[in-house]
Design an enzyme around this catalytic site. Sequence first.
Site, PDB file in Angstrom:
ATOM      1  N   GLU A 129      80.810  47.737 -55.827  1.00  0.00           N
ATOM      2  CA  GLU A 129      81.203  46.699 -56.432  1.00  0.00           C
ATOM      3  C   GLU A 129      80.611  45.198 -55.959  1.00  0.00           C
ATOM      4  O   GLU A 129      81.100  45.118 -54.775  1.00  0.00           O
ATOM      5  CB  GLU A 129      82.800  46.765 -56.404  1.00  0.00           C
ATOM      6  N   ASP A 136      83.166  44.218 -62.228  1.00  0.00           N
ATOM      7  CA  ASP A 136      84.453  43.547 -62.357  1.00  0.00           C
ATOM      8  C   ASP A 136      84.110  42.210 -63.053  1.00  0.00           C
ATOM      9  O   ASP A 136      83.244  41.527 -62.501  1.00  0.00           O
ATOM     10  CB  ASP A 136      85.048  43.205 -60.757  1.00  0.00           C
ATOM     11  N   GLN A 156      86.766  46.440 -63.856  1.00  0.00           N
ATOM     12  CA  GLN A 156      87.910  45.616 -63.522  1.00  0.00           C
ATOM     13  C   GLN A 156      88.030  44.103 -64.046  1.00  0.00           C
ATOM     14  O   GLN A 156      86.742  43.703 -64.553  1.00  0.00           O
ATOM     15  CB  GLN A 156      88.085  45.454 -62.131  1.00  0.00           C
ATOM     16  N   GLU A 200      93.000  44.149 -61.626  1.00  0.00           N
ATOM     17  CA  GLU A 200      92.938  43.592 -60.260  1.00  0.00           C
ATOM     18  C   GLU A 200      93.353  42.224 -60.492  1.00  0.00           C
ATOM     19  O   GLU A 200      92.521  41.258 -60.021  1.00  0.00           O
ATOM     20  CB  GLU A 200      91.799  43.853 -59.541  1.00  0.00           C
TER      21      GLU A 200
END
Length: 260
Positions: free
Chosen positions: A141, A176, A202, A238
């Site tokens: 990530e 993300d 995310q 998140e």
Amino acid sequence: MPRFAANLTLMFTEVPFLDRFAQAAEAGFEAVEFLFPYEHPPEAIGERLKAHGLTQALFNLPPGDWAAGERGLAALPDRFEELKGGVETALAYARATGVARLHLMAGMADRSDRQAQDSYRRAVAWTAERLEREGLDLVLEPINARNMPGYFLDDFGYAAALIRELARPNLKLQFDLYHCQILHGDVTMRLRALMPMIGHVQTASVPERHEPGSGEMNDAVLFAELDRLGYDGFIGCEYNPRSGTREGLGWFTPYKGARA
């Protein structure tokens, strides 16, 4: 219809960690994720998942000394043996929870440093091979420098290039939406370009990292785009609830129970 995983590190913090599983299930989530499980026995977490019919979507491999500011070991040349021990620790939790993917944090290092680059590449290749023997995916990530100044992996292009270079079937990108918007923008086009290698997604609003739909991105459009692109995994939530977890779940209502 997208499926969402409540991030129990940030959500439902009104109750102790092991009680958050029940809270997530009662709110309508079918999966959970969190940063780290290591303060609790693997069996305790596995029992909570089973009791509440939840899927474990993701958690992170051990990051080193988090309280001292460490954010992973992969890019740190002198910490490889510790990293390998952490992988074995994480695998015990993977077996207890049935999780299908683990995230390897890169650590605090200069991405232009050749030693850090070599260390990261070695750590990623070794960890991916070890997890493949267990039938698990490894995800990487990129994280923006505003939230984590000095983090080694701060570029989606760098992550994608390494994944292509290593060409391991279980090595994938953790995308993300929040970090991508801050780092690069043009989130939809990056989703389209990188979808073949995406292993987990995310979300959080930009710029304040609160509930989806409360910032500058049209999160509902991005969720629909993920559907259109055929993404069938969970979207990890998140984000930091603005004023209490349950009070901020209005965004989730249209998606609740979509695949029940």
